[in-house]
Design a protein around this motif. Structure first.
Motif, mmCIF file in Angstrom:
data_model
loop_
_atom_site.group_PDB
_atom_site.id
_atom_site.type_symbol
_atom_site.label_atom_id
_atom_site.label_comp_id
_atom_site.label_asym_id
_atom_site.label_seq_id
_atom_site.Cartn_x
_atom_site.Cartn_y
_atom_site.Cartn_z
ATOM 1 N N ILE A 19 7.756 1.207 4.699
ATOM 2 C CA ILE A 19 6.863 1.801 5.570
ATOM 3 C C ILE A 19 6.954 1.261 6.972
ATOM 4 O O ILE A 19 7.059 2.031 8.107
ATOM 5 C CB ILE A 19 5.527 2.085 5.362
ATOM 6 N N ARG A 20 6.971 -0.166 7.032
ATOM 7 C CA ARG A 20 7.282 -0.803 8.461
ATOM 8 C C ARG A 20 8.581 -0.678 9.115
ATOM 9 O O ARG A 20 8.792 -0.585 10.181
ATOM 10 C CB ARG A 20 6.818 -2.272 8.133
ATOM 11 N N LEU A 21 9.799 -0.496 7.942
ATOM 12 C CA LEU A 21 10.792 -0.473 8.350
ATOM 13 C C LEU A 21 11.005 0.907 9.103
ATOM 14 O O LEU A 21 11.600 1.138 10.248
ATOM 15 C CB LEU A 21 11.848 -0.509 7.474
ATOM 16 N N LEU A 22 10.458 1.915 8.462
ATOM 17 C CA LEU A 22 10.410 3.466 9.000
ATOM 18 C C LEU A 22 9.733 3.496 10.323
ATOM 19 O O LEU A 22 10.294 4.199 11.201
ATOM 20 C CB LEU A 22 9.949 4.369 8.077
ATOM 21 N N HIS A 23 8.803 2.786 10.490
ATOM 22 C CA HIS A 23 8.100 2.843 11.506
ATOM 23 C C HIS A 23 8.717 2.111 12.810
ATOM 24 O O HIS A 23 8.538 2.931 13.805
ATOM 25 C CB HIS A 23 6.598 1.869 11.291
ATOM 26 N N LEU A 24 9.392 1.156 12.680
ATOM 27 C CA LEU A 24 10.083 0.332 13.451
ATOM 28 C C LEU A 24 11.470 1.284 14.190
ATOM 29 O O LEU A 24 11.957 1.232 15.298
ATOM 30 C CB LEU A 24 10.468 -1.030 13.102
ATOM 31 N N ALA A 25 11.835 1.846 13.180
ATOM 32 C CA ALA A 25 13.353 2.611 13.354
ATOM 33 C C ALA A 25 13.108 4.009 13.899
ATOM 34 O O ALA A 25 13.802 4.803 14.193
ATOM 35 C CB ALA A 25 14.053 2.732 12.186
ATOM 36 N N SER A 26 11.667 4.407 13.988
ATOM 37 C CA SER A 26 11.382 5.854 14.158
ATOM 38 C C SER A 26 11.640 6.073 15.532
ATOM 39 O O SER A 26 11.260 5.571 16.503
ATOM 40 C CB SER A 26 9.954 6.213 13.713
ATOM 41 N N PRO A 27 12.218 7.365 15.974
ATOM 42 C CA PRO A 27 12.461 7.687 17.212
ATOM 43 C C PRO A 27 10.993 8.032 18.218
ATOM 44 O O PRO A 27 10.909 8.295 19.237
ATOM 45 C CB PRO A 27 13.336 8.892 17.228
ATOM 46 N N ALA A 28 9.931 7.972 17.218
ATOM 47 C CA ALA A 28 8.572 8.365 17.651
ATOM 48 C C ALA A 28 7.990 6.907 18.282
ATOM 49 O O ALA A 28 7.002 7.002 18.937
ATOM 50 C CB ALA A 28 7.646 8.913 16.708
ATOM 51 N N LEU A 29 8.507 5.711 18.048
ATOM 52 C CA LEU A 29 8.210 4.682 18.489
ATOM 53 C C LEU A 29 8.225 4.514 20.021
ATOM 54 O O LEU A 29 9.168 4.781 20.816
ATOM 55 C CB LEU A 29 9.199 3.437 18.116
ATOM 56 N N PRO A 30 6.930 4.408 20.784
ATOM 57 C CA PRO A 30 6.977 4.807 22.267
ATOM 58 C C PRO A 30 7.348 3.514 22.863
ATOM 59 O O PRO A 30 6.791 2.928 23.692
ATOM 60 C CB PRO A 30 5.493 4.818 22.164
ATOM 61 N N VAL A 31 8.523 3.111 22.816
ATOM 62 C CA VAL A 31 9.383 2.421 23.566
ATOM 63 C C VAL A 31 10.327 2.884 24.656
ATOM 64 O O VAL A 31 10.972 2.266 25.604
ATOM 65 C CB VAL A 31 9.917 1.155 22.782
ATOM 66 N N GLY A 32 10.618 4.264 24.702
ATOM 67 C CA GLY A 32 11.594 4.890 25.683
ATOM 68 C C GLY A 32 12.797 4.793 25.232
ATOM 69 O O GLY A 32 13.932 5.146 26.075
ATOM 70 N N ALA A 33 13.354 4.478 24.087
ATOM 71 C CA ALA A 33 14.715 4.430 23.643
ATOM 72 C C ALA A 33 15.471 5.588 23.867
ATOM 73 O O ALA A 33 16.678 5.648 24.281
ATOM 74 C CB ALA A 33 14.863 4.101 22.316
ATOM 75 N N PHE A 34 15.059 6.961 23.856
ATOM 76 C CA PHE A 34 15.512 8.191 23.944
ATOM 77 C C PHE A 34 16.168 8.406 25.321
ATOM 78 O O PHE A 34 16.780 9.337 25.570
ATOM 79 C CB PHE A 34 14.357 9.246 23.716
ATOM 80 N N SER A 35 15.784 7.512 26.423
ATOM 81 C CA SER A 35 15.842 7.953 27.784
ATOM 82 C C SER A 35 17.186 7.163 28.170
ATOM 83 O O SER A 35 17.650 7.077 29.628
ATOM 84 C CB SER A 35 14.678 7.735 28.915
#
Length: 226
Positions: A6-22
């Protein structure tokens, strides 16, 4: 239930609010210049970046930082953080890592399940690279090194493929084909990163990506911040 999963999925999620998508890490310029116009070309670019940049520098740094966090060696954490920042060759790539590192560190503090010593170490750093903050989370949750490296690489790969889908542009099926093909290499690349971390053997010689990132800084129209 496997809490580590669960923690791994949390860290790898595109929903993690760090702005990687930009961020595209130079991929946008490669498309703009005409170097990438097809699915095959996009796949080759991403594969090269994965094998020659992420697996040789960023992932080994992540593993070394996980070990430093686990042993609560603040001096080593700060040294590794500074060394990784020094490997960021362009202003955009440097800014990307620092912005994402800051955002993740702030999120971890807000989640309130990080050891006090980790909070103190983060608060003492003026600049926090993304792998430094990510490693702090992985160490907090006592994640397996190989699983953590694989998850980190997957998150980067997914972001790059989605950037290619938007930029080339490609269909969603093409994106999934690239993910399926390139993800096969992730477990061995994670092993490779662990071996490099053990030998303190980082390598970040990627002149093509560096040039693309530099040229992107003055690109007239763009969707991504790098």
């Amino acid at each position: 239930m496997n809490p580590s999963l669960i923690r791994l999925l949390h860290l790898a999620s595109p929903a993690l609010p760090v702005g990687a998508f930009s961020y595209s890490q130079g991929l946008e310029w490669a498309v703009e210049s005409g170097a990438i116009t097809t699915e095959a070309a996009a796949k080759q670019w991403i594969s090269d970046a994965l094998h020659f940049a992420l697996a040789r520098c960023e992932a080994p740094a992540l593993i070394a930082l996980m070990r430093a966090w686990s042993s609560e060696d603040k001096a080593e954490i700060k040294r590794l953080n500074a060394e990784f920042i020094a490997t960021r060759e362009t202003s955009e790539i440097r800014a990307e890592s620092l912005q994402m590192g800051y955002s993740l560190a702030r999120l971890l503090r807000d989640l309130d399940d990080m050891p006090a010593s980790y909070r103190e170490a983060l608060s003492e750093m003026n600049e926090i690279a993304f792998p430094t903050a990510w490693a702090a989370a992985a160490a907090t949750w006592q994640l397996d090194e190989h699983d953590a490296a694989t998850s980190y690489l997957w998150a980067w790969l997914e972001n790059q493929v989605m950037a290619a889908v938007k930029l080339v542009p490609l269909g969603q099926t093409a994106g999934q084909r690239m993910l399926a093909a390139l993800a096969v290499d992730l477990p061995e690349l994670a092993n490779h990163a662990i071996r490099r971390a053990e030998n303190n053997d980082w390598e970040n010689f990627t002149p093509g990506m560096t040039l693309a990132s530099s040229l992107h800084e003055t690109q007239y129209t763009r969707l991504f911040r790098s």
